[in-house]
Design a protein around this motif. Sequence first.
Motif, mmCIF file in Angstrom:
data_model
loop_
_atom_site.group_PDB
_atom_site.id
_atom_site.type_symbol
_atom_site.label_atom_id
_atom_site.label_comp_id
_atom_site.label_asym_id
_atom_site.label_seq_id
_atom_site.Cartn_x
_atom_site.Cartn_y
_atom_site.Cartn_z
ATOM 1 N N UNK A 1 0.829 -1.195 0.000
ATOM 2 C CA UNK A 1 0.000 0.000 0.000
ATOM 3 C C UNK A 1 0.870 1.254 0.000
ATOM 4 N N UNK A 2 0.566 2.163 -0.913
ATOM 5 C CA UNK A 2 1.239 3.460 -0.987
ATOM 6 C C UNK A 2 0.565 4.385 0.014
ATOM 7 N N UNK A 3 1.340 4.996 0.890
ATOM 8 C CA UNK A 3 0.740 5.820 1.945
ATOM 9 C C UNK A 3 0.340 7.210 1.470
ATOM 10 N N UNK B 1 -6.010 6.290 3.650
ATOM 11 C CA UNK B 1 -6.132 6.965 4.933
ATOM 12 C C UNK B 1 -7.353 6.571 5.761
ATOM 13 N N UNK B 2 -8.374 6.022 5.142
ATOM 14 C CA UNK B 2 -9.660 5.900 5.835
ATOM 15 C C UNK B 2 -10.117 4.455 6.040
ATOM 16 N N UNK B 3 -10.140 3.663 4.997
ATOM 17 C CA UNK B 3 -10.829 2.364 5.043
ATOM 18 C C UNK B 3 -10.106 1.324 5.896
ATOM 19 N N UNK B 4 -8.784 1.298 5.847
ATOM 20 C CA UNK B 4 -8.041 0.317 6.631
ATOM 21 C C UNK B 4 -8.271 -1.114 6.185
ATOM 22 N N UNK C 1 -10.984 8.283 -4.093
ATOM 23 C CA UNK C 1 -10.729 6.873 -3.842
ATOM 24 C C UNK C 1 -9.348 6.668 -3.234
ATOM 25 N N UNK C 2 -8.374 7.457 -3.684
ATOM 26 C CA UNK C 2 -7.013 7.331 -3.158
ATOM 27 C C UNK C 2 -6.971 7.655 -1.670
ATOM 28 N N UNK C 3 -7.658 8.714 -1.261
ATOM 29 C CA UNK C 3 -7.693 9.055 0.162
ATOM 30 C C UNK C 3 -8.409 7.975 0.961
ATOM 31 N N UNK C 4 -9.503 7.472 0.428
ATOM 32 C CA UNK C 4 -10.226 6.404 1.116
ATOM 33 C C UNK C 4 -9.324 5.199 1.369
ATOM 34 N N UNK C 5 -8.614 4.765 0.341
ATOM 35 C CA UNK C 5 -7.856 3.520 0.458
ATOM 36 C C UNK C 5 -6.510 3.699 1.146
ATOM 37 N N UNK D 1 -13.930 13.332 5.151
ATOM 38 C CA UNK D 1 -14.159 11.931 5.502
ATOM 39 C C UNK D 1 -13.973 11.695 6.997
ATOM 40 N N UNK D 2 -13.016 12.364 7.600
ATOM 41 C CA UNK D 2 -12.823 12.231 9.042
ATOM 42 C C UNK D 2 -13.966 12.885 9.809
#
Length: 274
Positions: A5-7, A48-51, A42-46, A222-223
């Motif tokens: 996973x790219x951070x 930073x958010x979804x885990x 989608x990039x932020x979701x995957x 999203x947060x």
Amino acid sequence: MYKELISDPKEFARRVRVDVAKINHRTRDSHIGGGYSAVDVMAVLYTRILGLNRQNLHDPNRNIFILSKGHIATTMFAVLAHAGLIPYEDLDKHLVNGENYAGHTRKFTVPGIEMSAGSLGHGSCVGCGMAYGKRVQGLKGNVYVLMGDGECNEGSVWESVMFAARFKLSNLVFIVDRNHLQAYGRDEQVLDMGNLEDKFRSFGCDAVTIDGHDYEQIQGALERAVSETPGKPLVIVADTVKGKGVSFMEDKLEWHFKSPDEEQLKIALEELGE
């Protein structure tokens, strides 16, 4: 081989755009424009958010992402590959006869796909059911539904919004990819929905409009969904540009349908830093 996973969401999105351009050139698939408008969200979701990872894809307490605008399947598959949820080599199977990587996303065939998508307007309904199910079973995790702005012409979207508000589904987030274009023209020309943020609020949701290509704004919204919206579903209206990231595709209706030819692919990859 599975990708790590790219951070950084910006780099994640860049690599997804590169792969989507290559895949759509090879397969002559369409919908690159709508994929590029949505990929930063989608990039932020995957990242930073979804885990999500390969071990928790069936955990009932996981976060759930539903792609309602399932025609951007190429983008979805590239996202799953860069999130390490499917083998990277599987991107070569897109639209190959007998393989599972079809032109629209399908559940039970590709890991990480939560709903079979085709006709628009269904993801918000399925998302309501999943969020309500989590609520009554005492399960953790949120449900995130990504839909298109043209999709908001569908009456089923507004039925689900009323349901979500009525049952106070604060574990549900609707994200609208507001790129202002749909298959037959600009949104205002096809069916003018007016101010979407105001409209969702009038149905009982909390709502916010953001720049859908600004990673900090996306993450902040999203947060907020899990910290500041008690008792209400949140709608994030992400103002985006169809074809974002490649100059000759940006805000052009034809990239709902077209795929890049050899010369266009070369220019696109150069602009994407490849």
